[in-house]
Scaffold this active site. Sequence first.
Site, PDB file in Angstrom:
ATOM      1  N   GLN A 101       0.851  -1.188   0.000  1.00 22.56           N
ATOM      2  CA  GLN A 101       0.000   0.000   0.000  1.00 22.56           C
ATOM      3  C   GLN A 101       0.888   1.240   0.000  1.00 22.56           C
ATOM      4  OE1 GLN A 101      -3.444  -0.731   3.033  1.00 22.56           O
ATOM      5  NE2 GLN A 101      -1.757  -2.062   3.579  1.00 22.56           N
ATOM      6  N   ASN A 102       2.191   1.021   0.107  1.00 15.52           N
ATOM      7  CA  ASN A 102       3.101   2.165   0.207  1.00 15.52           C
ATOM      8  C   ASN A 102       3.445   2.712  -1.169  1.00 15.52           C
ATOM      9  OD1 ASN A 102       2.977   1.573   2.876  1.00 15.52           O
ATOM     10  ND2 ASN A 102       4.968   0.550   2.973  1.00 15.52           N
ATOM     11  N   HIS A 119      -1.377   1.340  -4.269  1.00 16.24           N
ATOM     12  CA  HIS A 119      -1.812   2.733  -4.106  1.00 16.24           C
ATOM     13  C   HIS A 119      -0.981   3.705  -4.936  1.00 16.24           C
ATOM     14  CE1 HIS A 119      -3.961   1.716  -0.022  1.00 16.24           C
ATOM     15  NE2 HIS A 119      -4.578   1.232  -1.082  1.00 16.24           N
ATOM     16  N   CYS A 130      -4.954  11.592 -20.505  1.00 16.18           N
ATOM     17  CA  CYS A 130      -4.598  10.404 -21.316  1.00 16.18           C
ATOM     18  C   CYS A 130      -4.047   9.261 -20.455  1.00 16.18           C
ATOM     19  CB  CYS A 130      -3.615  10.781 -22.420  1.00 16.18           C
ATOM     20  SG  CYS A 130      -1.968  11.176 -21.817  1.00 16.18           S
ATOM     21  N   CYS A 148       0.407  18.024 -19.770  1.00 16.78           N
ATOM     22  CA  CYS A 148       0.809  16.922 -20.649  1.00 16.78           C
ATOM     23  C   CYS A 148       0.676  17.407 -22.106  1.00 16.78           C
ATOM     24  CB  CYS A 148      -0.124  15.746 -20.383  1.00 16.78           C
ATOM     25  SG  CYS A 148       0.120  14.326 -21.458  1.00 16.78           S
ATOM     26  N   CYS A 150      -1.048  16.181 -24.303  1.00 16.91           N
ATOM     27  CA  CYS A 150      -2.446  16.046 -24.730  1.00 16.91           C
ATOM     28  C   CYS A 150      -3.327  17.162 -24.173  1.00 16.91           C
ATOM     29  CB  CYS A 150      -3.006  14.689 -24.298  1.00 16.91           C
ATOM     30  SG  CYS A 150      -3.397  14.630 -22.528  1.00 16.91           S
ATOM     31  N   SER A 189      -2.496  -1.228   9.343  1.00 14.52           N
ATOM     32  CA  SER A 189      -3.613  -1.252  10.298  1.00 14.52           C
ATOM     33  C   SER A 189      -4.771  -2.060   9.724  1.00 14.52           C
ATOM     34  CB  SER A 189      -4.070   0.178  10.613  1.00 14.52           C
ATOM     35  OG  SER A 189      -4.403   0.847   9.421  1.00 14.52           O
ATOM     36  N   GLU A 215       1.233  -3.176  16.964  1.00 17.32           N
ATOM     37  CA  GLU A 215      -0.036  -3.153  17.710  1.00 17.32           C
ATOM     38  C   GLU A 215      -1.013  -4.177  17.146  1.00 17.32           C
ATOM     39  OE1 GLU A 215      -1.596   0.807  17.452  1.00 17.32           O
ATOM     40  OE2 GLU A 215       0.304   1.657  18.190  1.00 17.32           O
TER      41      GLU A 215
END
Length: 250
Positions: A101-102, A119, A130, A148, A150, A189, A215
């Site tokens: 997820q990093n 992510h 685009c 960009c 485009c 988490s 935790e």
Amino acid sequence: MSVFSDTLVQRLAVAVRVGVLTGAGISAESGIDTFRGARGLWKKFKPEELASMDAFLKNPQLVLQWYEYRRRIIKSVKPNPAHHVLMEMEKHFAHFAISTQNIDSLHFKAGSKNVLELHGNILKNRCTRCGCSNFHPETGQNGQPQKCGCGGLFRPDVVWFGEMLPEDALTESFEIAGRADVYFSIGTSAVVYPAAMLPVTAADAGAYVVEINTEKTAITNRTHESIRGKAGEILPALWRVVKSRLEETI
Ligand code: OAD
């Protein structure tokens, strides 16, 4: 006597397919703040003002400043022992993949190759029109987004609130979880979906699921083992024990 259960060491010693989900906690020892918890980013900043398309369209300069700030931190840090051990594990197992997820590239910097970024990646920009992406995420003049070819605007290539995850990385991550012998959930988490479903999917499909976290988390009771401690300390210690088990059995 090892502090790790014999079941875990033995499962790893014979495993062919190992999958891993990582979250912000694995990079904490490299010096990157996590999102939740006492020092978490979402305690200091409001996600809806910084990490959404609405926020970008409303105040692109503020959003880009926040990403520049985080890019500066991320570019200055190094992978820690947890990232390095995962790289070693990738070399050992026939099938090994990290779903992360990093957005900090630290798994790649450590040398891991089979990494699925769920992510996105903060070191890249992506065109809002685009969809092309590049590794030159400087902002334009006066802190405005670059344009960009485009005509679209370049935005950080990260998943914002309300957006879909990259389909290929997600599909492959669920396939890996569904076939793993051992599955790790490290430094997350496990409250953000669909990533949080990966360890649960692995458990339902028969994998031995191990959590490494400082935790208790939302999925602790869905895992076979939850090892409480810092990933940068637990993973190297665990891998040492597994390697000596492997040497004993040669
Ligand atoms: P969180 O900040 O929600 O959770 C970090 C987890 O790491 C917590 O459970 C901590 O207890 C644990 N932790 C902290 N230091 C640790 C260490 N040294 N070793 C092991 N565990 C440690 O981060 P994520 O779960 O990654 O999404 O958050 C998921 C998503 O929420 C992020 O990808 C981000 C955020 O909103 C997007 O930006 C789309």
